[in-house]
Design a protein around this motif. Structure first.
Motif: not given
Ligand code: HMH
Length: 221
Positions: A47, A50-51, A54, A139-140, A143, A168, A210, A213
């Motif tokens: 993650d 990923f972030v 992002f 996406i938000e 989580y 989150w 998601e 993931f």
């Molecule tokens: C995979 N989805 C994933 N990582 C995150 N941190 C978020 C959403 C939310 O920011």
């Protein structure tokens, strides 16, 4: 278009897929306290990658808002999100050191690469603001819904994972997701049919990514 509740309509239509993304076995294992800590560590390292990806995605949503939105408050909500991401990256580094994870040696796995490729595709100027902000909300929201499940009454989340779930699952993040959903709904209400179609597809793709993931973290590759 028309009514200001396109998102709710889509969530009802795609409830099964939404629940798969927000009530994944990995999240349920955190909630019931049976989570495998090596799964958690794998998730944390992935993650973080990923972030970092992002950030440019959110920058592109901000740029689209500046160009295409007629409401200046959108940009303020998104800018708040950008500020939180800065904090989030510091938190990942601190959390990784707590778990003895060397972030520089973590390589993105297939599901993460797929997700990052999707984010990159959304950065294109061809993708319009309504589609990108709908994806961003989704996406938000996944989580937020997922981790708030681990904080609810009756949850047996291990104490050392509470901070992660609160990151989150807290009310402030919940409010932020409501603001993003309002922005998405407002833009969807005035979107033409082809944009609506693309936004719905983006939502479904996010839910699928998601699930992929979480599967990766849970060792279900
Ligand atoms: C995979 N989805 C994933 N990582 C995150 N941190 C978020 C959403 C939310 O920011």
């Amino acid at each position: 278009g028309g009514k200001n509740n396109t998102i709710e309509t889509w969530l009802n239509k795609h409830r099964l897929m939404y629940n798969k993304a927000t009530q994944h076995p990995f999240i349920l294992s955190i909630r019931d306290g049976t989570v495998n800590l090596s799964s958690f560590k794998l998730w944390l390292g992935q993650d973080y990658i990923f972030v970092r990806e992002f950030v440019p995605f959110l920058a592109s949503v901000l740029l689209k808002a500046w160009k295409e939105s007629d409401d200046g408050s959108d940009m303020e909500v998104l800018l708040g999100g950008m500020a939180s991401l800065n904090d989030e990256i510091s938190w990942f580094k601190k959390e990784a050191s707590k778990w003895s994870i060397l972030l520089s040696s973590v390589a993105p796995q297939k599901a993460n690469q797929d997700y990052c490729r999707f984010l990159e595709s959304m950065i294109s100027p061809e993708v319009n603001y309504t589609v990108a902000v709908t994806a961003f909300w989704a996406i938000e929201a996944v989580y937020q819904e997922s981790f708030s499940l681990c904080l609810g009454s009756g949850s047996k989340t291990p104490i050392e994972l509470l901070e992660t779930c609160q990151r989150w699952g807290n009310d402030g993040f919940g409010q932020y997701c409501v603001s993003l959903r309002n922005i998405a709904n407002k833009n969807l209400a005035k979107a033409p049919a082809d944009v609506l179609k693309k936004a719905e597809e983006a939502l479904l793709r996010v839910l699928e990514l998601e699930v992929g993931f979480w599967n990766m973290s849970h060792g279900e590759m």
